[in-house]
Design a protein around this motif. Sequence first.
Motif, PDB file in Angstrom:
ATOM      1  N   ASP A 129       0.827  -1.203   0.000  1.00 26.27           N
ATOM      2  CA  ASP A 129       0.000   0.000   0.000  1.00 26.27           C
ATOM      3  C   ASP A 129       0.861   1.252   0.000  1.00 26.27           C
ATOM      4  N   PHE A 130       1.965   1.237   0.748  1.00 25.32           N
ATOM      5  CA  PHE A 130       2.870   2.383   0.805  1.00 25.32           C
ATOM      6  C   PHE A 130       3.425   2.690  -0.578  1.00 25.32           C
ATOM      7  N   VAL A 131       3.866   1.664  -1.281  1.00 26.64           N
ATOM      8  CA  VAL A 131       4.461   1.865  -2.605  1.00 26.64           C
ATOM      9  C   VAL A 131       3.414   2.374  -3.594  1.00 26.64           C
ATOM     10  N   ARG A 132       2.201   1.835  -3.547  1.00 24.62           N
ATOM     11  CA  ARG A 132       1.151   2.289  -4.474  1.00 24.62           C
ATOM     12  C   ARG A 132       0.913   3.792  -4.319  1.00 24.62           C
ATOM     13  N   ARG A 133       0.775   4.241  -3.074  1.00 22.46           N
ATOM     14  CA  ARG A 133       0.462   5.655  -2.849  1.00 22.46           C
ATOM     15  C   ARG A 133       1.621   6.556  -3.253  1.00 22.46           C
ATOM     16  N   ARG A 134       2.846   6.156  -2.966  1.00 25.61           N
ATOM     17  CA  ARG A 134       4.001   7.002  -3.298  1.00 25.61           C
ATOM     18  C   ARG A 134       4.251   7.033  -4.799  1.00 25.61           C
ATOM     19  N   VAL A 135       4.088   5.908  -5.473  1.00 22.87           N
ATOM     20  CA  VAL A 135       4.302   5.880  -6.924  1.00 22.87           C
ATOM     21  C   VAL A 135       3.260   6.742  -7.621  1.00 22.87           C
ATOM     22  N   ARG A 136       2.040   6.734  -7.101  1.00 19.00           N
ATOM     23  CA  ARG A 136       0.984   7.558  -7.694  1.00 19.00           C
ATOM     24  C   ARG A 136       1.345   9.040  -7.611  1.00 19.00           C
ATOM     25  N   THR A 137       2.106   9.409  -6.589  1.00 22.77           N
ATOM     26  CA  THR A 137       2.515  10.808  -6.435  1.00 22.77           C
ATOM     27  C   THR A 137       3.736  11.137  -7.290  1.00 22.77           C
ATOM     28  N   PHE A 138       4.758  10.255  -7.252  1.00 26.39           N
ATOM     29  CA  PHE A 138       6.011  10.537  -7.953  1.00 26.39           C
ATOM     30  C   PHE A 138       5.906  10.328  -9.462  1.00 26.39           C
ATOM     31  N   SER A 139       5.305   9.232  -9.871  1.00 30.73           N
ATOM     32  CA  SER A 139       5.266   8.870 -11.287  1.00 30.73           C
ATOM     33  C   SER A 139       3.926   8.209 -11.591  1.00 30.73           C
ATOM     34  N   PRO A 140       2.919   9.004 -11.926  1.00 28.94           N
ATOM     35  CA  PRO A 140       1.583   8.427 -12.152  1.00 28.94           C
ATOM     36  C   PRO A 140       1.534   7.421 -13.297  1.00 28.94           C
ATOM     37  N   ASP A 141       2.457   7.534 -14.257  1.00 32.05           N
ATOM     38  CA  ASP A 141       2.425   6.623 -15.403  1.00 32.05           C
ATOM     39  C   ASP A 141       3.077   5.270 -15.107  1.00 32.05           C
ATOM     40  N   ALA A 142       3.780   5.156 -13.982  1.00 31.17           N
ATOM     41  CA  ALA A 142       4.447   3.901 -13.667  1.00 31.17           C
ATOM     42  C   ALA A 142       3.427   2.827 -13.292  1.00 31.17           C
ATOM     43  N   ASN A 168      15.352   8.576 -11.519  1.00 33.75           N
ATOM     44  CA  ASN A 168      16.450   8.090 -12.355  1.00 33.75           C
ATOM     45  C   ASN A 168      15.903   7.357 -13.584  1.00 33.75           C
ATOM     46  N   ALA A 169      14.845   6.541 -13.370  1.00 30.11           N
ATOM     47  CA  ALA A 169      14.244   5.828 -14.504  1.00 30.11           C
ATOM     48  C   ALA A 169      13.618   6.802 -15.497  1.00 30.11           C
ATOM     49  N   ALA A 170      13.015   7.875 -14.998  1.00 32.44           N
ATOM     50  CA  ALA A 170      12.382   8.844 -15.894  1.00 32.44           C
ATOM     51  C   ALA A 170      13.425   9.643 -16.677  1.00 32.44           C
ATOM     52  N   LYS A 171      14.571   9.983 -16.037  1.00 34.54           N
ATOM     53  CA  LYS A 171      15.592  10.798 -16.696  1.00 34.54           C
ATOM     54  C   LYS A 171      16.428   9.994 -17.685  1.00 34.54           C
ATOM     55  N   HIS A 172      16.824   8.804 -17.284  1.00 32.15           N
ATOM     56  CA  HIS A 172      17.828   8.072 -18.049  1.00 32.15           C
ATOM     57  C   HIS A 172      17.275   6.840 -18.760  1.00 32.15           C
ATOM     58  N   GLY A 173      16.059   6.465 -18.485  1.00 32.65           N
ATOM     59  CA  GLY A 173      15.490   5.290 -19.125  1.00 32.65           C
ATOM     60  C   GLY A 173      14.337   5.650 -20.046  1.00 32.65           C
ATOM     61  N   ARG A 174      13.592   4.651 -20.406  1.00 32.14           N
ATOM     62  CA  ARG A 174      12.385   4.831 -21.236  1.00 32.14           C
ATOM     63  C   ARG A 174      11.240   4.039 -20.609  1.00 32.14           C
ATOM     64  N   GLY A 175      10.041   4.508 -20.867  1.00 34.40           N
ATOM     65  CA  GLY A 175       8.886   3.828 -20.333  1.00 34.40           C
ATOM     66  C   GLY A 175       8.578   2.538 -21.093  1.00 34.40           C
ATOM     67  N   PRO A 176       7.708   1.746 -20.540  1.00 34.76           N
ATOM     68  CA  PRO A 176       7.059   1.968 -19.251  1.00 34.76           C
ATOM     69  C   PRO A 176       7.982   1.624 -18.080  1.00 34.76           C
ATOM     70  N   VAL A 177       7.689   2.257 -16.930  1.00 33.19           N
ATOM     71  CA  VAL A 177       8.424   1.993 -15.706  1.00 33.19           C
ATOM     72  C   VAL A 177       7.576   1.054 -14.844  1.00 33.19           C
ATOM     73  N   ASP A 178       8.170  -0.071 -14.465  1.00 32.78           N
ATOM     74  CA  ASP A 178       7.452  -1.080 -13.675  1.00 32.78           C
ATOM     75  C   ASP A 178       8.008  -1.107 -12.252  1.00 32.78           C
ATOM     76  N   VAL A 179       7.094  -1.059 -11.279  1.00 34.23           N
ATOM     77  CA  VAL A 179       7.458  -1.167  -9.867  1.00 34.23           C
ATOM     78  C   VAL A 179       6.800  -2.435  -9.325  1.00 34.23           C
ATOM     79  N   THR A 180       7.618  -3.332  -8.771  1.00 32.27           N
ATOM     80  CA  THR A 180       7.113  -4.623  -8.293  1.00 32.27           C
ATOM     81  C   THR A 180       7.442  -4.773  -6.816  1.00 32.27           C
ATOM     82  N   VAL A 181       6.457  -5.200  -6.041  1.00 31.88           N
ATOM     83  CA  VAL A 181       6.634  -5.484  -4.622  1.00 31.88           C
ATOM     84  C   VAL A 181       6.411  -6.972  -4.415  1.00 31.88           C
ATOM     85  N   GLU A 182       7.396  -7.634  -3.850  1.00 28.91           N
ATOM     86  CA  GLU A 182       7.298  -9.064  -3.572  1.00 28.91           C
ATOM     87  C   GLU A 182       7.857  -9.309  -2.176  1.00 28.91           C
ATOM     88  N   GLY A 183       6.965  -9.336  -1.198  1.00 26.37           N
ATOM     89  CA  GLY A 183       7.412  -9.481   0.185  1.00 26.37           C
ATOM     90  C   GLY A 183       8.170  -8.247   0.623  1.00 26.37           C
TER      91      GLY A 183
END
Length: 431
Positions: free
Chosen positions: A283-296, A323-338
């Motif tokens: 839940d923490f990661v979902r809320r923070r990613v929505r703020t920092f990078s809505p397209d991730a 860093n992913a937004a500046k130096h990489g290309r989309g899409p940006v994937d964030v995965t939480v596993e444990g």
Amino acid sequence: MVKFTLRSGLRWKVSLAIAGVGALVAVALSLVVHNAARASMINSSRDTMDQRIQLAQRYYQSNGRTVLHAKVDDPALPKQLREAAAIGQRATFVQDSGGAPQVWASVPLNNGKILSIHQPFQDRLKILDDLDKALIIGSISVVLGGCALGVLIGGQLSSRLRKASAAARKLADGDRDVRVREAIGGRVRDETDDLARAVDGMAQALQDRLEAERRVTADIAHELRTPVTGLLTAAELLPPGRPTELVRDRAQAMRTLVEDVLEVARLDGFAERAEMQEIELGDFVRRRVRTFSPDARVTVVRSAYVSTDPRRLERILGNLLANAAKHGRGPVDVTVEGRVLRVRDHGPGFPEDLLREGPSRFRTGSEDRAGKGHGLGLTIASGQARVLGARLSFRNADPEAEGGGGAIAVLWLPESSPTSTGTFPIIRVPD
């Protein structure tokens, strides 16, 4: 071409060296003793046969009969003894015909004939065999004793070196209270102590130098905060327009840089401490990613409750996404596993020097990353991970096995709170 290397411990190298030297010495001494004993026994037999031939000569000349198994003009008499008798000399000779050596003794008689005695060296050979067995047993005992001594000596030296290595690793991980000389202990004063003192001196010098550089960096950044803040305030008073926007943008970039440099300086001082809270990671990661990078894209495979510092974790996640937004290309994937958090982009990937040496301040990597940032984002993320007792690693995706290329940053959060020094805990990395 694959090269195979054999890696063995110091104790076994020392034991093998001592055993090898012991074996060489034992073999050399055994050969010397064997040859000396054989020569001594043969000489003793020749002296005995010489005494017997003289006794047989006196008895033959007085009684005309032979004793002690003596023979007159023995057809088997060796050529050397015939030649000695021809010039009137009494002689002895050892005849080695492949079996037991024959010891001969001969003497010329007054009637021109030759009186001779010979006897096999069989009894003395048995004594020599017993001596060889004793020498073999002694040599094996010397080799085994050398091995045991080598294991003992090598084990002590290897133990001291392992302790020194472990202390050096702790020192490299940031534990500034560790001293190699104290870690190895013991009363023995050898080259290991000299090495430990040299490493401690080098570590202290490096720490002093890094501390001095950190203080200079922190002082410069701190002194820049006031004029940069004034510059931002003054920029707000400028009339609207494109020049004003440029001034505000550059002033804000300078302020961000100053704040990042101050944060790096604080992290380098190892004085930062985490304020732990229990959070639900998914839940923490979902809320923070929505703020920092809505397209991730956020995927929670399995969530877990972790004890961590939310502010520092948010800083790590924000820097990885930036860093992913500046130096990489989309899409940006964030995965939480444990307790594992992964951030992946689909760009060119991390440069080789970053994968090899880790993040470094003011180094942006390859040419396609030039001019985008100052190399502080990943440095700050790594420093904050250390404060959390977590581990942050970087790798590039396999284009064939992982559906295209890209950079992957993986954060392993610990199961327990970080240590007082913020050192890395032991974390098992999933396969």
